[in-house]
Design a protein around this motif. Structure first.
Motif, PDB file in Angstrom:
ATOM      1  N   GLN A   1       0.838  -1.219   0.000  1.00  0.00           N
ATOM      2  CA  GLN A   1       0.000   0.000   0.000  1.00  0.00           C
ATOM      3  C   GLN A   1       0.865   1.257   0.000  1.00  0.00           C
ATOM      4  O   GLN A   1       0.573   2.224  -0.730  1.00  0.00           O
ATOM      5  CB  GLN A   1      -0.913  -0.020   1.241  1.00  0.00           C
ATOM      6  N   GLU A   2       1.900   1.231   0.803  1.00  0.00           N
ATOM      7  CA  GLU A   2       2.757   2.416   0.889  1.00  0.00           C
ATOM      8  C   GLU A   2       3.432   2.709  -0.443  1.00  0.00           C
ATOM      9  O   GLU A   2       3.520   3.852  -0.873  1.00  0.00           O
ATOM     10  CB  GLU A   2       3.816   2.225   1.979  1.00  0.00           C
TER      11      GLU A   2
ATOM     12  N   LEU B   1      -3.362   2.371   5.405  1.00  0.00           N
ATOM     13  CA  LEU B   1      -2.091   2.154   6.107  1.00  0.00           C
ATOM     14  C   LEU B   1      -2.314   2.067   7.618  1.00  0.00           C
ATOM     15  O   LEU B   1      -1.683   1.258   8.299  1.00  0.00           O
ATOM     16  CB  LEU B   1      -1.129   3.304   5.803  1.00  0.00           C
ATOM     17  N   GLU B   2      -3.190   2.910   8.113  1.00  0.00           N
ATOM     18  CA  GLU B   2      -3.455   2.891   9.568  1.00  0.00           C
ATOM     19  C   GLU B   2      -4.007   1.547  10.004  1.00  0.00           C
ATOM     20  O   GLU B   2      -3.617   1.005  11.043  1.00  0.00           O
ATOM     21  CB  GLU B   2      -4.439   4.015   9.925  1.00  0.00           C
TER      22      GLU B   2
ATOM     23  N   ARG C   1      -2.132  -0.951  12.469  1.00  0.00           N
ATOM     24  CA  ARG C   1      -2.801  -1.387  13.700  1.00  0.00           C
ATOM     25  C   ARG C   1      -2.818  -2.920  13.776  1.00  0.00           C
ATOM     26  O   ARG C   1      -2.584  -3.512  14.824  1.00  0.00           O
ATOM     27  CB  ARG C   1      -4.229  -0.830  13.721  1.00  0.00           C
TER      28      ARG C   1
ATOM     29  N   LEU D   1       9.619   4.547  19.629  1.00  0.00           N
ATOM     30  CA  LEU D   1       9.684   5.387  18.429  1.00  0.00           C
ATOM     31  C   LEU D   1      10.995   5.297  17.646  1.00  0.00           C
ATOM     32  O   LEU D   1      11.252   6.107  16.787  1.00  0.00           O
ATOM     33  CB  LEU D   1       9.426   6.861  18.756  1.00  0.00           C
TER      34      LEU D   1
ATOM     35  N   HIS E   1       9.230   2.856  13.085  1.00  0.00           N
ATOM     36  CA  HIS E   1       7.855   3.233  12.800  1.00  0.00           C
ATOM     37  C   HIS E   1       7.579   2.982  11.325  1.00  0.00           C
ATOM     38  O   HIS E   1       8.499   2.863  10.505  1.00  0.00           O
ATOM     39  CB  HIS E   1       7.600   4.694  13.146  1.00  0.00           C
ATOM     40  N   GLY E   2       6.307   2.903  11.024  1.00  0.00           N
ATOM     41  CA  GLY E   2       5.863   2.803   9.633  1.00  0.00           C
ATOM     42  C   GLY E   2       6.545   1.700   8.849  1.00  0.00           C
ATOM     43  O   GLY E   2       6.536   0.528   9.231  1.00  0.00           O
ATOM     44  N   ARG E   3       7.162   2.107   7.767  1.00  0.00           N
ATOM     45  CA  ARG E   3       7.755   1.168   6.828  1.00  0.00           C
ATOM     46  C   ARG E   3       8.834   0.304   7.489  1.00  0.00           C
ATOM     47  O   ARG E   3       8.959  -0.878   7.205  1.00  0.00           O
ATOM     48  CB  ARG E   3       8.347   1.966   5.674  1.00  0.00           C
ATOM     49  N   ARG E   4       9.612   0.900   8.389  1.00  0.00           N
ATOM     50  CA  ARG E   4      10.712   0.137   8.986  1.00  0.00           C
ATOM     51  C   ARG E   4      10.192  -1.005   9.850  1.00  0.00           C
ATOM     52  O   ARG E   4      10.759  -2.104   9.853  1.00  0.00           O
ATOM     53  CB  ARG E   4      11.594   1.071   9.820  1.00  0.00           C
TER      54      ARG E   4
ATOM     55  N   ARG F   1      -6.957   6.024   1.823  1.00  0.00           N
ATOM     56  CA  ARG F   1      -5.968   4.948   1.703  1.00  0.00           C
ATOM     57  C   ARG F   1      -4.916   5.040   2.808  1.00  0.00           C
ATOM     58  O   ARG F   1      -4.153   4.110   3.027  1.00  0.00           O
ATOM     59  CB  ARG F   1      -5.294   5.001   0.343  1.00  0.00           C
ATOM     60  N   ILE F   2      -4.864   6.178   3.447  1.00  0.00           N
ATOM     61  CA  ILE F   2      -3.865   6.341   4.516  1.00  0.00           C
ATOM     62  C   ILE F   2      -4.518   6.185   5.883  1.00  0.00           C
ATOM     63  O   ILE F   2      -3.971   5.534   6.765  1.00  0.00           O
ATOM     64  CB  ILE F   2      -3.182   7.723   4.389  1.00  0.00           C
TER      65      ILE F   2
ATOM     66  N   GLU G   1      -7.694   5.325   8.635  1.00  0.00           N
ATOM     67  CA  GLU G   1      -8.762   4.355   8.831  1.00  0.00           C
ATOM     68  C   GLU G   1     -10.118   5.050   8.943  1.00  0.00           C
ATOM     69  O   GLU G   1     -11.095   4.606   8.368  1.00  0.00           O
ATOM     70  CB  GLU G   1      -8.456   3.565  10.115  1.00  0.00           C
TER      71      GLU G   1
ATOM     72  N   ASP H   1       9.654   9.574   6.068  1.00  0.00           N
ATOM     73  CA  ASP H   1       8.849   8.418   6.448  1.00  0.00           C
ATOM     74  C   ASP H   1       7.559   8.899   7.112  1.00  0.00           C
ATOM     75  O   ASP H   1       7.598   9.728   8.022  1.00  0.00           O
ATOM     76  CB  ASP H   1       9.662   7.545   7.416  1.00  0.00           C
TER      77      ASP H   1
ATOM     78  N   PHE I   1       3.071  11.800   3.382  1.00  0.00           N
ATOM     79  CA  PHE I   1       2.603  11.561   2.009  1.00  0.00           C
ATOM     80  C   PHE I   1       2.221  12.906   1.405  1.00  0.00           C
ATOM     81  O   PHE I   1       1.256  13.533   1.824  1.00  0.00           O
ATOM     82  CB  PHE I   1       1.417  10.597   2.026  1.00  0.00           C
TER      83      PHE I   1
END
Lengths: 268, 459
Positions: free
Chosen positions: A155-156, A174-175, A179, A239, A242-245, B181-182, B184, B299, B302
């Motif tokens: 998705q990212e 993404l959220e 989650r 922290l 986060h995210g992609r990592r 898309r980002i 919820e 990161d 967007f």
């Protein structure tokens, strides 16, 4: 044809069909794909369960006393979990990412010859059952986390490429994925911790807890798996990640799980 | 303030759009609303441009000119006159249309056919604003007035007859799709609107329609921020003191007229840390852009600029090519009608005057001849008169035919002037060559696309 062979082929065919329908539904929305996926998965679960029961009867021991055979239980629970959790987590595309893994684990469990035999390896007791059950549950959680991490990256990447259409449009936000990934870490780690404690307790009660046990690759990689996931969770909470990592490292961490499950016997 | 149109005034458009220049180049020559009066004055003072409308939108920067003949390099220089630092290469890539091709281009732009998001309606409002501003400043004369008024009509016709607007995916729609898309649940998200651009406002309305409840508004003009905040039930925050509010925002809509970025990398790095790296969607729909591109590489951040959003909207439009073709066909028909009207308007005075002049001569000569032939009976007199009328008509037939043909092809002016000079002489009712006439629509396109060389209006 022997019942074992029959159920094996049936389970293989149906797991393959489920993987096909799941991926097809994800790649391009197909009419009736959901229904076919549901039917194939339910059929695969039934054939898979029948194969395990027949094998259990043939070998005389349940498929929980050796890691490769445990993959059969793991894959069955993952297939069932993928079907059930897709609605619970709001991730309709989940089977597209879990069903190929289910198929691979089933093949590994059925063909790697890791089914134990003989009364020496017959281990009974509540502690062992709980140890294996919690370990498999933790692995299922990590497998779903692995799928969520893959979907997160997918998705990212679509969002970074400024694409709204395509397969990514069938993925949740993404959220939602973040989650879900976090949830699997939060549930998987305590289960793995419990499993390790129960395993140690069981070994102690059997009088085999000692240096030899600690040098057992299964134990070493079990502890490594625990350390890796504990680090991810800790770093995420603090922290550092986060995210992609988090997604990338979770995918790598699942590699450790797979090695623990299927590879450690080669180190013996 | 507008000087009277010269017989040689020509409609001309010079500009760059999303097809010839990416946003990072277009933003260098974009005009802020407050620049426009000064820029118009400069063009008139330095280049003797009689009429001018500057259209500076997200997709394009274009100058519509009613001017005497301009060489290509001079016309391109006009585009860059206000932005001296602009690279010459952009001027070379600028398109230049004259006469009928220029009118066709304007019609297509107004109808949304030349936009990245085909059929978008915002561009018509932007052109009307630009036209209104130029009119108020006295930079619109008969030429631009007629062609712009017709462009507004054509835009309406295209929109209602092709259904382009129904098939389109709007820029705000794309922005909302990215948000979904980002995130919820948009109901829990905070939107910060920076600036008061039209597209930013539309995007905010779309997000509110999708459930957004918390809105912060920052504008250099505090009153505008408060007015918008009141309207959408949000909170106005100080533009120069919005740093504490940035970490609260999950979606940031930037649409200021600032010539420099409002959100830079350093500022947003701190914001990302304070947000604990929760994702943030930044919609930069300003030209020049409000957000440094490097921000989008962080990161969890967007970033989408107007080109990104419009490109996605264009890609997602259903039946795009069919609708576009239908729209262009309508524009072609409307252009032909417009040009025919101008041809008739331009040629008719010469034809009428010539016919009247010759018939006056005929009548005068007939009267003189009849006076010398008193013995003719009425029937004979009528026969002679009919003969003279037929004779004049036969003499006029071919010149009139040629004059109409030449006018229709855009080259009627010299012939009409010559005929007037040869036959009308100093007749008081005959318009003389060089008198003010409806303005010209030179048909010579310097650089065109399909249809180049089609009949243009003539004078």
């Amino acid at each position: 044809m022997e019942p074992r062979t029959l159920t094996l082929l049936l389970a293989l065919a149906l797991h393959g069909a489920a993987a096909f329908f799941a991926i097809r539904a994800f790649v391009r929305r197909a009419e009736g794909g959901e229904r076919l996926l549901g039917l194939a998965t339910v059929g695969a679960l039934a054939a898979h369960a029948a194969f395990v029961v027949v094998s259990w009867r043939n070998h005389g021991v349940p498929p929980i006393t050796a890691l490769p055979a445990t993959a059969l239980v793991f894959s069955w629970l993952l297939a069932a979990g993928g079907l059930a959790l897709r609605r619970m987590l709001g991730i309709a595309a989940l089977p597209a990412f879990t069903s190929p893994l289910v198929l691979a684990l089933f093949v590994a469990g059925a063909f790697t010859g890791g089914w134990p035999g003989g009364p020496g390896e017959r281990l009974v007791g509540v502690a062992l059952a709980l140890h294996v059950a919690t370990a498999v549950a933790a692995y299922v959680a990590f497998a779903i986390g692995f799928a969520a991490a893959l979907m997160f990256l997918w998705q990212e990447r679509a969002l970074r490429s400024r694409r709204l259409g395509g397969s990514a449009s069938r993925l949740p936000s993404l959220e939602t994925l973040d989650r879900a990934l976090h949830g699997t870490l939060l549930s998987g780690l305590p289960l793995l911790t419990t499993s390790l404690v129960l395993g140690a307790g069981w070994q102690r009660s059997a009088g085999t807890l000692g240096q030899e046990w600690l040098l057992d690759p299964k134990v070493i990689f079990g502890l490594i798996t625990w350390a890796v996931y504990a680090s991810i969770l800790l770093a995420r909470q603090a922290l550092f990640l986060h995210g992609r990592r988090v997604a990338v490292i979770s995918i790598a961490a699942f590699g450790v799980v797979l090695f623990t499950l299927l590879g450690t016997r080669h180190l013996l | 303030m507008t000087a009277g149109p010269s017989p040689r005034d020509t409609l001309l458009v010079v500009g760059v759009n999303h097809r010839v220049a990416p946003i990072e180049e277009r933003e260098l020559i974009a005009f802020r609303p407050e620049d426009l009066p000064g820029a118009l004055g400069l063009l008139r003072e330095r280049y003797s441009v009689r009429e001018c409308v500057i259209v500076s939108t997200c997709n394009r920067v274009e100058l519509y000119l009613g001017a005497t003949e301009l060489d290509d390099p001079v016309a391109r220089e006009l585009l860059l006159a206000w932005h001296r630092e602009m690279a010459r290469s952009l001027g070379e890539r600028a398109y230049l249309y004259r006469g009928g091709e220029a009118a066709r281009h304007l019609f297509e732009v107004a109808a949304g056919l030349d936009s990245m998001v085909v059929g978008e309606t915002e561009v018509l409002g932007q052109i009307k604003d630009a036209y209104g501003l130029a009119t108020a400043q006295g930079f619109v004369g008969p030429l631009l007035h007629s062609v712009f008024q017709r462009a507004f009509q054509v835009a309406r016709t295209v929109r209602t007859r092709t259904g382009l607007s129904e098939g389109r995916v709007s820029v705000p729609g794309v922005a909302v799709a990215f948000a979904r898309r980002i995130f919820e649940d948009l109901r829990e998200k905070v939107v910060l609107v920076v600036g008061g651009g039209r597209m930013g406002r539309l995007t905010l309305e779309n997000l509110i329609a999708e459930g957004v409840r918390s809105v912060l508004v920052a504008n250099r003009t505090r009153e505008r921020a408060e007015a918008l905040a009141r309207e959408v039930g949000g909170t106005a925050v100080p533009f120069d003191g919005m740093d504490p509010f940035l970490p609260l925002a999950d979606i940031i809509i930037c649409s200021t007229a600032s010539p420099k970025p409002v959100l830079c990398g350093d500022r947003m790095r701190g914001v990302a840390r304070q947000r604990r790296h929760r994702p943030v969607l930044i919609l930069d729909i300003a030209v020049p852009r409000d957000v440094e591109p490097a921000v989008g590489e962080m990161d969890g951040v967007f970033l989408y600029d107007i080109d990104d959003l419009e490109e996605v909207a264009a890609e997602n439009m259903e039946h795009r090519s069919e609708l576009l073709e239908a729209g262009r066909e309508l524009v072609r028909q409307e252009l032909e009608r417009f040009q025919a009207e101008r041809v008739a308007r331009d040629a008719d005075p010469a034809i009428v005057a010539l016919r009247e002049r010759l018939h006056q001569l005929r009548a005068a000569e007939l009267e003189r001849v009849l006076r010398t032939l008193p013995g003719l009976d009425p029937q004979q007199r009528v026969a002679i008169e009919d003969m003279t009328v037929r004779l004049v008509n036969k003499i006029l037939h071919r010149p009139m035919e040629v004059l109409r043909e030449e006018a229709a092809s855009g080259d009627g002016a010299p012939l009409a002037a010559a005929l007037q000079q040869l036959f009308a002489g100093d007749h008081p009712e005959a318009p003389m060559a060089g008198e003010p006439r409806p303005p010209a629509m030179d048909r010579t396109p310097v650089r065109g696309q399909a249809g180049e060389g089609e009949a243009g209006g003539g004078d």
